[in-house]
Design a protein around this motif. Structure first.
Motif, mmCIF file in Angstrom:
data_model
loop_
_atom_site.group_PDB
_atom_site.id
_atom_site.type_symbol
_atom_site.label_atom_id
_atom_site.label_comp_id
_atom_site.label_asym_id
_atom_site.label_seq_id
_atom_site.Cartn_x
_atom_site.Cartn_y
_atom_site.Cartn_z
ATOM 1 N N LEU A 10 0.805 -1.213 0.000
ATOM 2 C CA LEU A 10 0.000 0.000 0.000
ATOM 3 C C LEU A 10 0.841 1.268 0.000
ATOM 4 O O LEU A 10 0.396 2.306 -0.480
ATOM 5 C CB LEU A 10 -0.928 0.027 1.219
ATOM 6 C CG LEU A 10 -2.111 -0.927 1.130
ATOM 7 C CD1 LEU A 10 -2.953 -0.788 2.382
ATOM 8 C CD2 LEU A 10 -2.966 -0.615 -0.083
ATOM 9 N N VAL A 35 -5.711 7.501 -0.974
ATOM 10 C CA VAL A 35 -5.415 7.136 0.410
ATOM 11 C C VAL A 35 -6.374 7.842 1.361
ATOM 12 O O VAL A 35 -6.937 7.241 2.280
ATOM 13 C CB VAL A 35 -3.953 7.474 0.761
ATOM 14 C CG1 VAL A 35 -3.719 7.340 2.269
ATOM 15 C CG2 VAL A 35 -2.993 6.558 0.008
ATOM 16 N N ARG A 39 -9.250 5.965 3.733
ATOM 17 C CA ARG A 39 -9.196 6.083 5.188
ATOM 18 C C ARG A 39 -10.468 6.732 5.744
ATOM 19 O O ARG A 39 -10.876 6.447 6.866
ATOM 20 C CB ARG A 39 -7.967 6.877 5.618
ATOM 21 C CG ARG A 39 -6.651 6.195 5.228
ATOM 22 C CD ARG A 39 -5.501 6.633 6.108
ATOM 23 N NE ARG A 39 -5.642 6.109 7.456
ATOM 24 C CZ ARG A 39 -4.736 6.239 8.415
ATOM 25 N NH1 ARG A 39 -3.629 6.882 8.167
ATOM 26 N NH2 ARG A 39 -4.932 5.734 9.603
ATOM 27 N N MET A 143 -0.612 2.936 4.829
ATOM 28 C CA MET A 143 -0.689 3.824 3.668
ATOM 29 C C MET A 143 -0.107 5.202 3.956
ATOM 30 O O MET A 143 0.266 5.923 3.038
ATOM 31 C CB MET A 143 -2.149 3.965 3.227
ATOM 32 C CG MET A 143 -2.723 2.689 2.650
ATOM 33 S SD MET A 143 -4.360 2.949 1.901
ATOM 34 C CE MET A 143 -5.324 3.368 3.351
ATOM 35 N N ASP A 144 -0.066 5.578 5.218
ATOM 36 C CA ASP A 144 0.438 6.905 5.572
ATOM 37 C C ASP A 144 1.732 6.870 6.370
ATOM 38 O O ASP A 144 2.197 7.900 6.847
ATOM 39 C CB ASP A 144 -0.623 7.667 6.385
ATOM 40 C CG ASP A 144 -1.582 8.441 5.488
ATOM 41 O OD1 ASP A 144 -1.244 8.629 4.307
ATOM 42 O OD2 ASP A 144 -2.657 8.829 5.960
ATOM 43 N N ARG A 150 5.178 7.431 -1.617
ATOM 44 C CA ARG A 150 4.130 7.730 -2.585
ATOM 45 C C ARG A 150 4.643 8.743 -3.609
ATOM 46 O O ARG A 150 4.016 9.766 -3.881
ATOM 47 C CB ARG A 150 2.881 8.263 -1.874
ATOM 48 C CG ARG A 150 2.269 7.244 -0.925
ATOM 49 C CD ARG A 150 0.782 7.434 -0.776
ATOM 50 N NE ARG A 150 0.392 8.742 -0.256
ATOM 51 C CZ ARG A 150 0.272 9.022 1.042
ATOM 52 N NH1 ARG A 150 0.551 8.095 1.936
ATOM 53 N NH2 ARG A 150 -0.123 10.216 1.437
#
Length: 232
Positions: A10, A35, A39, A143-144, A150
């Motif tokens: 991810l 993303v 979320r 993801m963060d 990213r």
């Protein structure tokens, strides 16, 4: 059972041109939107793998919402168990194979396994290695974790994922290729992530966005308290 949860593949998005869809947005901007939308979604179903800290991957197929209501299955070494989180209580039901694998490091496991196999087991709330499976934000936290990852992804073509048009975003790093599929219709949810070129191909899918998650409360006669049994 599950610690340091991270969703395979991810943390990778970025770069790109201005082709349709998402005209005017770079690939990294599209990824950021995806993303954020994922979320913020009230609920979703996630099917793929999460990682145990220092252990083997756990295959999951779980529907979960922002209130931590959840239901689905987890599989470790081929042994599968059902999971539910309802009314602030986490329940897990596995067969004998599952519990022998999960409790192999616990003293007295041989006597404990027959008492829990096939039952809905109440898992202590503080055991976040297991109950974390029903924390939507925890599952998606990877993801963060590293926003720098990213970057450098390019826009690819479009395809259809479960009836929804999706834009592919690609990135290759160290011989491993990650493809992120973002919904090009409605909200820009993440629909699928694939990783190839590593030790083995991996796929994580996301679906049922906004669908209500309403697990049934197990019947009293079908439940046991793991904490109490372990203390006996």
């Amino acid at each position: 059972m599950v610690a340091g949860i991270s969703v395979t593949g991810l943390a990778a998005c970025g770069g790109g041109d201005g082709d349709e869809p998402f005209q005017g947005d770079s690939a990294d901007k599209v990824a950021d939107k995806a993303v954020a939308a994922t979320r913020e979604a009230e609920s979703l179903r996630m099917k793929g793998k999460v990682r145990q800290s220092g252990g083997e991957p756990v295959a999951i197929d779980i529907a979960v919402d922002q209130q931590k209501n959840c239901q689905g299955t987890v599989s470790v070494s081929g042994a599968k168990a059902e999971v539910r989180h309802v009314k602030a209580t986490f329940y897990l039901k596995g067969d004998e194979q599952y519990w022998r694998s999960s409790l192999k490091q616990q003293p007295g496991a041989g006597k404990l396994v027959p008492k829990v196999a096939g039952k809905w087991v109440e898992v202590p709330a503080q055991d976040d290695q297991i109950t974390g499976l029903c924390d939507k934000q925890g599952l998606l936290a990877a993801m963060d974790e590293d926003k720098s990852e990213r970057k450098g992804l390019k826009k690819g073509g479009t395809s259809t994922i479960d009836g929804t048009k999706a834009l592919a975003l690609h990135k290759t790093k160290g011989g491993e290729k990650t493809t992120l599929y973002v919904a090009a219709e409605g909200k820009p949810y993440i629909l699928k992530v694939t990783t190839t070129g590593g030790s083995e191909p991996e796929t994580t899918t996301f679906s049922d966005y906004g669908k209500k998650v309403s697990p049934d409360q197990p019947a009293d006669g079908e439940t046991v308290d793991l904490k109490r049994l372990a203390a006996q």
